[in-house]
Design an enzyme around this catalytic site. Structure first.
Site, PDB file in Angstrom:
ATOM      1  N   HIS A  21     -42.563 155.583 100.869  1.00 13.51           N
ATOM      2  CA  HIS A  21     -42.292 154.852  99.628  1.00 13.51           C
ATOM      3  C   HIS A  21     -41.265 155.603  98.771  1.00 13.51           C
ATOM      4  O   HIS A  21     -40.296 155.019  98.290  1.00 13.51           O
ATOM      5  CB  HIS A  21     -43.593 154.673  98.835  1.00 13.51           C
ATOM      6  CG  HIS A  21     -44.619 153.842  99.562  1.00 13.51           C
ATOM      7  ND1 HIS A  21     -45.035 152.611  99.127  1.00 13.51           N
ATOM      8  CD2 HIS A  21     -45.307 154.067 100.721  1.00 13.51           C
ATOM      9  CE1 HIS A  21     -45.923 152.112  99.971  1.00 13.51           C
ATOM     10  NE2 HIS A  21     -46.108 152.994 100.947  1.00 13.51           N
ATOM     11  N   ASP A 116     -43.116 149.620  92.807  1.00 13.71           N
ATOM     12  CA  ASP A 116     -43.590 149.479  94.185  1.00 13.71           C
ATOM     13  C   ASP A 116     -44.619 148.348  94.194  1.00 13.71           C
ATOM     14  O   ASP A 116     -45.630 148.415  93.483  1.00 13.71           O
ATOM     15  CB  ASP A 116     -44.223 150.800  94.617  1.00 13.71           C
ATOM     16  CG  ASP A 116     -44.439 150.881  96.110  1.00 13.71           C
ATOM     17  OD1 ASP A 116     -44.804 149.844  96.702  1.00 13.71           O
ATOM     18  OD2 ASP A 116     -44.255 151.977  96.675  1.00 13.71           O
ATOM     19  N   THR A 138     -42.101 148.286 100.520  1.00 13.13           N
ATOM     20  CA  THR A 138     -41.476 149.206 101.484  1.00 13.13           C
ATOM     21  C   THR A 138     -41.819 148.822 102.928  1.00 13.13           C
ATOM     22  O   THR A 138     -41.494 149.558 103.846  1.00 13.13           O
ATOM     23  CB  THR A 138     -41.944 150.647 101.208  1.00 13.13           C
ATOM     24  OG1 THR A 138     -43.375 150.662 101.304  1.00 13.13           O
ATOM     25  CG2 THR A 138     -41.527 151.132  99.839  1.00 13.13           C
ATOM     26  N   ALA A 344     -39.243 167.114 111.393  1.00 14.60           N
ATOM     27  CA  ALA A 344     -37.867 167.066 111.921  1.00 14.60           C
ATOM     28  C   ALA A 344     -36.933 166.382 110.924  1.00 14.60           C
ATOM     29  O   ALA A 344     -37.383 165.581 110.107  1.00 14.60           O
ATOM     30  CB  ALA A 344     -37.865 166.264 113.219  1.00 14.60           C
ATOM     31  N   HIS A 361     -45.113 155.620 115.500  1.00 11.47           N
ATOM     32  CA  HIS A 361     -46.242 154.881 114.941  1.00 11.47           C
ATOM     33  C   HIS A 361     -45.748 153.587 114.283  1.00 11.47           C
ATOM     34  O   HIS A 361     -46.559 152.823 113.750  1.00 11.47           O
ATOM     35  CB  HIS A 361     -46.971 155.753 113.919  1.00 11.47           C
ATOM     36  CG  HIS A 361     -46.192 155.977 112.652  1.00 11.47           C
ATOM     37  ND1 HIS A 361     -44.868 156.379 112.628  1.00 11.47           N
ATOM     38  CD2 HIS A 361     -46.539 155.849 111.338  1.00 11.47           C
ATOM     39  CE1 HIS A 361     -44.459 156.477 111.375  1.00 11.47           C
ATOM     40  NE2 HIS A 361     -45.442 156.168 110.576  1.00 11.47           N
ATOM     41  N   ASN A 365     -40.034 152.701 107.776  1.00 13.23           N
ATOM     42  CA  ASN A 365     -38.812 153.516 107.719  1.00 13.23           C
ATOM     43  C   ASN A 365     -38.411 153.975 109.110  1.00 13.23           C
ATOM     44  O   ASN A 365     -37.250 153.864 109.510  1.00 13.23           O
ATOM     45  CB  ASN A 365     -39.016 154.740 106.829  1.00 13.23           C
ATOM     46  CG  ASN A 365     -39.119 154.376 105.363  1.00 13.23           C
ATOM     47  OD1 ASN A 365     -38.116 154.094 104.710  1.00 13.23           O
ATOM     48  ND2 ASN A 365     -40.331 154.353 104.855  1.00 13.23           N
ATOM     49  N   SER A 366     -39.381 154.476 109.863  1.00 13.98           N
ATOM     50  CA  SER A 366     -39.084 154.972 111.221  1.00 13.98           C
ATOM     51  C   SER A 366     -38.558 153.840 112.092  1.00 13.98           C
ATOM     52  O   SER A 366     -37.612 154.018 112.867  1.00 13.98           O
ATOM     53  CB  SER A 366     -40.344 155.568 111.864  1.00 13.98           C
ATOM     54  OG  SER A 366     -40.768 156.686 111.125  1.00 13.98           O
ATOM     55  N   GLU A 369     -35.024 153.109 111.148  1.00 12.31           N
ATOM     56  CA  GLU A 369     -34.137 154.213 111.546  1.00 12.31           C
ATOM     57  C   GLU A 369     -33.840 154.125 113.049  1.00 12.31           C
ATOM     58  O   GLU A 369     -32.739 154.394 113.505  1.00 12.31           O
ATOM     59  CB  GLU A 369     -34.775 155.560 111.161  1.00 12.31           C
ATOM     60  CG  GLU A 369     -34.750 155.800 109.641  1.00 12.31           C
ATOM     61  CD  GLU A 369     -35.789 156.790 109.128  1.00 12.31           C
ATOM     62  OE1 GLU A 369     -36.394 157.509 109.961  1.00 12.31           O
ATOM     63  OE2 GLU A 369     -36.020 156.829 107.903  1.00 12.31           O
ATOM     64  N   ALA A 384     -52.354 149.952 108.831  1.00 12.06           N
ATOM     65  CA  ALA A 384     -51.679 149.102 107.841  1.00 12.06           C
ATOM     66  C   ALA A 384     -50.706 148.145 108.500  1.00 12.06           C
ATOM     67  O   ALA A 384     -51.070 147.418 109.423  1.00 12.06           O
ATOM     68  CB  ALA A 384     -51.016 149.986 106.784  1.00 12.06           C
ATOM     69  N   GLN A 386     -48.297 148.714 110.453  1.00  9.09           N
ATOM     70  CA  GLN A 386     -47.687 149.182 111.711  1.00  9.09           C
ATOM     71  C   GLN A 386     -48.045 148.309 112.911  1.00  9.09           C
ATOM     72  O   GLN A 386     -47.248 148.140 113.835  1.00  9.09           O
ATOM     73  CB  GLN A 386     -48.087 150.652 111.944  1.00  9.09           C
ATOM     74  CG  GLN A 386     -47.531 151.564 110.844  1.00  9.09           C
ATOM     75  CD  GLN A 386     -48.337 152.820 110.602  1.00  9.09           C
ATOM     76  OE1 GLN A 386     -49.169 153.204 111.425  1.00  9.09           O
ATOM     77  NE2 GLN A 386     -48.098 153.472 109.470  1.00  9.09           N
TER      78      GLN A 386
HETATM   79  N1  UDP Z   1     -39.701 161.705 108.818  1.00  3.64           N
HETATM   80  C1  UDP Z   1     -38.918 162.830 108.866  1.00  3.64           C
HETATM   81  N2  UDP Z   1     -39.284 163.817 109.732  1.00  3.64           N
HETATM   82  C2  UDP Z   1     -40.343 163.749 110.538  1.00  3.64           C
HETATM   83  C3  UDP Z   1     -41.141 162.579 110.497  1.00  3.64           C
HETATM   84  C4  UDP Z   1     -40.786 161.574 109.613  1.00  3.64           C
HETATM   85  O1  UDP Z   1     -37.927 162.940 108.145  1.00  3.64           O
HETATM   86  O2  UDP Z   1     -40.602 164.693 111.276  1.00  3.64           O
HETATM   87  C5  UDP Z   1     -39.330 160.641 107.852  1.00  3.64           C
HETATM   88  C6  UDP Z   1     -38.807 159.426 108.579  1.00  3.64           C
HETATM   89  O3  UDP Z   1     -37.424 159.568 108.789  1.00  3.64           O
HETATM   90  C7  UDP Z   1     -39.188 158.285 107.643  1.00  3.64           C
HETATM   91  C8  UDP Z   1     -40.401 158.814 106.882  1.00  3.64           C
HETATM   92  O4  UDP Z   1     -40.468 160.213 107.150  1.00  3.64           O
HETATM   93  O5  UDP Z   1     -38.124 158.036 106.745  1.00  3.64           O
HETATM   94  C9  UDP Z   1     -41.713 158.219 107.376  1.00  3.64           C
HETATM   95  O6  UDP Z   1     -41.820 156.932 106.887  1.00  3.64           O
HETATM   96  P1  UDP Z   1     -42.473 155.779 107.733  1.00  3.64           P
HETATM   97  O7  UDP Z   1     -42.397 154.548 106.902  1.00  3.64           O
HETATM   98  O8  UDP Z   1     -41.848 155.683 109.067  1.00  3.64           O
HETATM   99  O9  UDP Z   1     -43.957 156.241 107.989  1.00  3.64           O
HETATM  100  P2  UDP Z   1     -45.137 156.819 107.052  1.00  3.64           P
HETATM  101  O10 UDP Z   1     -44.903 158.265 106.907  1.00  3.64           O
HETATM  102  O11 UDP Z   1     -45.062 156.071 105.742  1.00  3.64           O
HETATM  103  O12 UDP Z   1     -46.358 156.513 107.836  1.00  3.64           O
END
Ligand code: UDP
Length: 467
Positions: A21, A116, A138, A344, A361, A365-366, A369, A384, A386
């Site tokens: 978020h 949000d 988000t 990472a 998962h 965002n993932s 990306e 949720a 996912q």
């Molecule tokens: N992320 C990162 N490094 C990691 C794992 C995740 O930078 O090792 C970032 C990823 O790029 C994304 C965010 O953390 O932008 C995770 O958001 P996402 O909505 O995918 O999942 P959440 O963490 O909310 O379950």
């Protein structure tokens, strides 16, 4: 004497305090600031501290004179990997934040409040202030739509589930009649109607109709048919994603990635990736909130080593609920082909030519990306939204294979091989096509590009009207 120039529009932005978020709402902030808007970004003390320690966000944003963080103390700071803990957080938020938000809205000449949309109480906090509230969700449009349809699913008798068969079809979510199963609905649908979080998310999603508009981190060519369903209930939607790619495409600076990590990134994995052949590596990450049991860890570990692929695995400090020792018979295979990090630089990793697939998962965002880089996915949704995202990855976008609730070592090995060997060309091609559409959306004249301009113009108009 010349009249005093009007003051620039002032936007209050308030994300839910979790990585996905905060990340996407900071990207939104970085997209709005160059248009001359002033922004106050409300953030928890813990997240503010982490951003200061692990990112350059302060120097990036403070270069705009109209930007400031407003730090709130006293927000719940524990983990959020179960319904109960999420509920704890969600319940504590209104108490702590409503007086602060209300005060900001009344005292700081705010033009527009971008809250949000998971925090419905923002509407109550703004009530009577005259400040229009826009909801930013988000999650994907498909997950939003599923949440939105929950009252209809209760009316049709689809919810609560009768019996335990999660394969059973759900035909009462418009636009998804052909492929939706019980197991694809947001995970909270499995908890029964009395579950507090299930009720909260259902109510808050319906309350979006009370907001002035809905902003989504998605793009029309990815979710157009679902967006047109949502639009029947919420006419004013701004689809402006993928936000990270949008920011890169509009950025004039040399550094193309604006990391908003709440954890310290281990960049040594890029050196390791540099030594691997093109498209050979499986990147494995379950985001910032998911936790797994020791048994699940072991199954994944066997599956990864036995697949024979090099793998880069993010094992967060708090990923495993018990302990996280490598099984001794896997030490050799891990040393040979594996690289483990605590966190990472994910956008950099997914853009690296050595990465051939992403075991994810499917946090939104993932997922985005991965879409932007055309990286095929092996999906293991945790909770949720996912579960919906992973279904769309497999059957609608055809960008990977959905493992859903299983993580048996044999299944992990086989699906990794399916995605990276057997059906590799198919996924690489569909990934490439979707990545092109994503880039088009955020390029000059693209749908998300135009929608962001429209959002900025609409905020400026609000400001002009409020005079
Ligand atoms: N992320 C990162 N490094 C990691 C794992 C995740 O930078 O090792 C970032 C990823 O790029 C994304 C965010 O953390 O932008 C995770 O958001 P996402 O909505 O995918 O999942 P959440 O963490 O909310 O379950």
């Amino acid at each position: 004497m010349d009249p005093k120039p009007p003051s620039p529009p002032h936007v209050l932005i308030f994300p839910f305090p979790a990585q996905g978020h905060v990340n996407s709402m900071l990207k939104l902030t970085e997209l709005l600031l160059p248009a001359g808007l002033h922004i106050t970004f409300v953030i928890s003390a813990k997240d503010h501290d982490r951003l200061s320690r692990f990112t350059t966000v302060h120097s990036r944003l403070n270069s705009y004179p109209g930007f400031r963080f407003h730090v709130i103390h006293g927000i719940y700071e524990g983990t959020m990997d179960t319904d109960e803990k999420l509920t704890l957080m969600i319940d504590s938020m209104p108490k702590v934040t409503t007086p602060v938000i209300r005060n900001l809205l009344l005292e700081s000449k705010v033009t527009c409040f971008i809250a949000d949309g998971i925090m419905g109480f923002s509407l109550d906090a703004a009530e009577g202030t005259g400040v229009p509230v826009m909801f930013f969700r988000t999650i994907s449009a498909c997950a939003f739509w599923a949440y939105f349809c929950i009252p209809d699913l209760i009316n049709s008798g689809d919810l609560p589930f009768q019996g335990t068969n999660l394969d059973e079809r759900i035909v009462n979510v418009k636009g998804m009649e052909e492929f939706l199963r019980r197991q694809d609905l947001p995970s909270f649908c499995r908890s029964g109607l009395n579950n507090h979080f299930f009720q909260e998310i259902t109510t808050v999603t319906r309350r979006t109709t009370e907001a002035h508009a809905l902003i989504l981190n998605t793009f029309d060519n990815l979710e157009g048919s679902i967006l047109s369903q949502i639009q029947k209930h919420i006419p004013n939607i701004y689809t402006i994603g993928p936000l990270h790619s949008h920011l890169k495409s509009r950025s004039t600076s040399q550094s193309t990635i604006s990391s908003n990590s709440l954890f310290e990134e281990d960049k040594s994995c890029i050196d390791w990736l540099n030594q691997q052949p093109p498209k050979s590596v499986l990147y494995v990450s379950f985001g910032s909130l998911a936790t797994i049991t020791n048994d699940q860890l072991t199954e994944f570990w066997y599956g990864l080593v036995n697949s024979g692929k090099p793998f880069l695995w993010v094992i967060r400090e708090d990923l495993v609920r018990e302990n996280n020792k490598v099984p001794c018979e896997l030490e050799e295979g891990t040393k040979e082909r594996g690289y483990l990090v605590g966190w990472a630089p994910q956008e950099l990793v997914l853009a690296h030519p050595a990465v051939g697939a992403f075991l994810t998962h499917n946090g939104w965002n993932s997922t985005l990306e991965s879409v932007v880089e055309g990286v095929p996915m092996v999906s293991w949704p945790f909770f949720a939204d996912q579960q919906m995202n992973s279904r769309f990855v497999e059957v609608v976008w055809k960008l990977g294979v959905d493992m859903k609730d299983t993580c048996d070592r044999g299944i992990v090995e086989n699906i990794v091989k399916e995605v990276m060997e057997v059906r590799k060309d198919e996924f690489v091609n569909s990934g490439r096509r979707m990545a092109e559409l994503a880039k088009e959306a955020v390029s000059s004249g693209g749908s998300s590009y135009r929608n962001l301009d429209r959002l900025i113009q609409d905020i400026k108009l609000m400001s002009a009207r409020s005079g």
